[in-house]
Design an enzyme around this catalytic site. Structure first.
Site, PDB file in Angstrom:
ATOM      1  N   GLU A  35       6.505  -0.504   7.909  1.00  0.00           N
ATOM      2  CA  GLU A  35       6.003  -1.880   7.881  1.00  0.00           C
ATOM      3  C   GLU A  35       6.789  -2.633   8.944  1.00  0.00           C
ATOM      4  OE1 GLU A  35       5.957  -3.824   3.861  1.00  0.00           O
ATOM      5  OE2 GLU A  35       6.474  -1.784   3.271  1.00  0.00           O
ATOM      6  N   ARG A 261      14.397   9.310  -1.734  1.00  0.00           N
ATOM      7  CA  ARG A 261      14.843   8.493  -0.618  1.00  0.00           C
ATOM      8  C   ARG A 261      16.335   8.684  -0.397  1.00  0.00           C
ATOM      9  NH1 ARG A 261      12.389   3.491  -0.549  1.00  0.00           N
ATOM     10  NH2 ARG A 261      14.171   2.475   0.410  1.00  0.00           N
ATOM     11  N   LYS A 271      15.427  -3.259   3.468  1.00  0.00           N
ATOM     12  CA  LYS A 271      15.407  -4.338   4.460  1.00  0.00           C
ATOM     13  C   LYS A 271      15.706  -5.688   3.826  1.00  0.00           C
ATOM     14  CE  LYS A 271      11.643  -2.290   5.691  1.00  0.00           C
ATOM     15  NZ  LYS A 271      10.306  -1.957   6.142  1.00  0.00           N
TER      16      LYS A 271
END
Ligand code: ATP
Ligand code: MG
Length: 547
Positions: A35, A261, A271
């Site tokens: 993104e 992850r 983020k």
């Protein structure tokens, strides 16, 4: 299909790929779908490594596709930085850069197809009501009163949404699946929402935007992705991924596979949380050398090879765990050990006068720039009667274990002679200002008895700024804490003004240095003139050497 021999450590994914290649006559096609709402971090590197290395090692292709379905958080500057970071890692995506927004028209048509199949409806409940009606893990949901609207009404309302006739938050398109599904994601998920926001790619063409779930599977399918690899939190979304592709008229149906992850000690890898650090002035920006972002690591002196070796070392699994920082650090240490020029620098200087040498004494010493690699060449240093040593290498009274210089004691200066500390001079605050030493001849058989310290001659030295970095957080797993700001390490950046040999400014092509006995450093290319020079400490020489 023919493919190269496996060279990468990708765990269970390898079997999946081998099986695919055995059963199909088409190449593997992966994608990295960021993104554009922030900078890439080391967690993304794990995903980049996985997707691009699969393509590289199995004669496949890997797309770069920006998952740009939320113009509110996105910015073109992130697109540039993401591309730069991927290329810095040494990867090139297949053909042109892709954007989910390229497919907005097709997605819109698929939405209409679902409405016409009575598989989607325009809901006019507000966000709060939608949440309430959705139910919980224990309790099923309640159907929206708009769920059974006619196809015609839905088409009109969806058109109104598209034409900007309905306000934000007053309508959305939802899939009609099952409000009692055990999987909450399947309780009529939202497919389209209204956002009156100019998009960086499609400008003002759209005021309705597909959700991640609707856009992602369709984009994967349009691009012919064979393996849609994502992290474990998307396990439930897989049902929706498949439901959408099963219910629209689209040929290709990629398979989604999930892996854990990356969580890294003393770091946050989200983020949103990294932004908190910037907003609260804990760090300067995304590329602050303490940040686990790729731009931060690059500025700190990490190399693409070290990051890729790290990704390969940790591998791909389905277990969530916290990776030790030491693993990342050992990867960069290993590389810098091979590529860094050796030199001596003093971070906390204290002057030493060797008074039994003549005042203008000067001895030129030739030393290797790398102890094991002759290609690095040699350099000349000057030994004179005035030198600097590290403050921590001298104590007035050291115990037996202290192998450095003490008053009355002797040490060897690296690459040079032995000195004995005879007396010291202090200022009015009792700080030692100068150490007066004598040059000493020592019998070779006794060499081993003495400690060795580094030094720098007064001649040809210049001041330099050294930035020493430590972990940003003072606990191993800040990610699970509610308020990450309570766990900031106040010593994460320490600045020292010390001394280096001037010759460093003559060859600014050299980026990586090992300051002997101190650590690995890299030059900040924005500050490397003979007036001001800044070094970032990439990593200490050994584990647990943080200062
Ligand atoms: P963040 O939590 O940092 O906002 P994200 O998942 O929202 O991350 P995206 O830009 O959507 O960020 O990520 C692009 C790809 O990188 C996705 O496939 C995502 O699963 C993967 N990714 C993100 N963070 C990690 C991580 N920590 N470990 C492994 N893969 C990750
Ligand atoms: Mg995401």
């Amino acid at each position: 299909m023919k493919y190269h021999k496996k060279k990468i450590n990708i765990g269970f994914i390898d079997k999946i790929i081998q099986k695919f290649l055995h059963n199909h006559n088409s190449p593997i096609h992966t994608r990295f779908p960021p993104e554009p709402n922030g900078y890439l971090h080391i967690g993304h590197a794990k995903s980049i490594f996985l997707n691009f290395e699969i393509a590289k090692n199995y004669n496949g292709k890997c797309n770069l596709r920006f998952d740009d379905t939320n113009p509110i958080k996105e910015n073109i500057k992130y697109i540039h930085s993401i591309k730069r970071d991927i290329q810095w890692l040494g990867y090139q995506w297949y053909k042109e850069t892709k954007y989910a927004s390229q497919y907005f028209q097709k997605m819109y048509e698929y939405a209409i197809e679902l409405i016409k199949k009575k598989l989607a409806y325009v809901d006019q409940l507000n966000q709060l009501e939608i949440r309430k009606y959705r139910g919980t893990l224990e309790k099923g949901g309640i159907n929206s009163p708009y769920r059974n609207q006619t196809i015609e009404k839905n088409l009109i309302l969806f058109q109104d949404m598209k034409e900007g006739k309905i306000k934000e938050g007053q309508a959305c398109l939802r899939a009609k699946i099952n409000m009692n599904s055990a999987c909450i994601i399947m309780r009529d998920p939202v497919l389209y929402r209204i956002k009156f926001k100019k998009h960086h790619q499609t400008k003002n063409k759209w005021c309705i935007y597909p959700t991640y779930d609707f856009a992602h599977c369709i984009s994967d399918a349009i691009e012919g992705i064979t393996h849609s690899l994502c992290t474990l939190e998307f396990q439930d979304n897989k049902k929706l991924y498949n439901w959408i592709l099963d219910n629209i008229n689209i040929k290709h149906h990629p398979t989604q596979h999930e892996y854990s992850r990356l969580n890294l000690e003393y770091s946050v890898l989200s983020k949103r949380k990294l932004q908190i650090l910037i907003d609260n002035n804990i760090v300067k920006d995304w590329n602050d050398p303490r940040m686990p972002t790729l731009s931060g690591l690059r500025k700190r002196g990490y190399t693409p090879t070290a990051i890729k070796n790290f990704c390969n070392k940790i591998g791909i699994t389905k277990q969530n765990n916290l990776i030790e920082m030491q693993i990342l650090e050992s990867c960069i240490r290993k590389e810098l050990n091979q590529i860094a020029y050796r030199t001596m620098a003093i971070l906390n200087p204290i002057k030493v006068i060797i008074y039994n040498l003549p005042k203008n004494y000067e001895q030129k010493i030739n030393i290797l720039n790398h102890p094991k690699n002759l290609q690095f060449g040699k350099r000349k240093i000057h030994f004179t009667n005035e030198i600097y040593i590290e403050k921590s290498d001298f104590q007035e009274k050291g115990n037996n274990k202290y192998k450095r210089l003490v008053l009355g004691g002797t040490v060897k200066l690296k690459y040079s002679c032995f000195i004995t500390a005879q007396y010291i001079q202090k200022d009015k605050n009792q700080n030692i200002k100068k150490i007066f030493c004598t040059y000493q001849i020592i019998n070779k058989i006794n060499y081993k008895k003495y400690g060795i310290i580094h030094w720098i001659s007064k001649k040809n030295t210049m001041q330099a700024e050294f930035r020493l970095y430590n972990h940003i957080f003072n606990i191993k797993n800040p990610d699970i804490k509610k308020n990450i700001l309570s766990y900031i390490n106040q010593q994460s950046k320490i600045i020292k003004y010390g001394l280096i040999h001037k010759s460093i400014t003559k060859n600014l092509m050299i980026k990586f240095y090992q300051f002997e006995r101190i650590g690995y450093f890299c030059i900040d290319k924005n500050f490397c003139s003979n007036k001001k020079i800044i070094f970032h400490r990439t990593v200490t020489l050994k584990e647990n050497w943080n200062t």
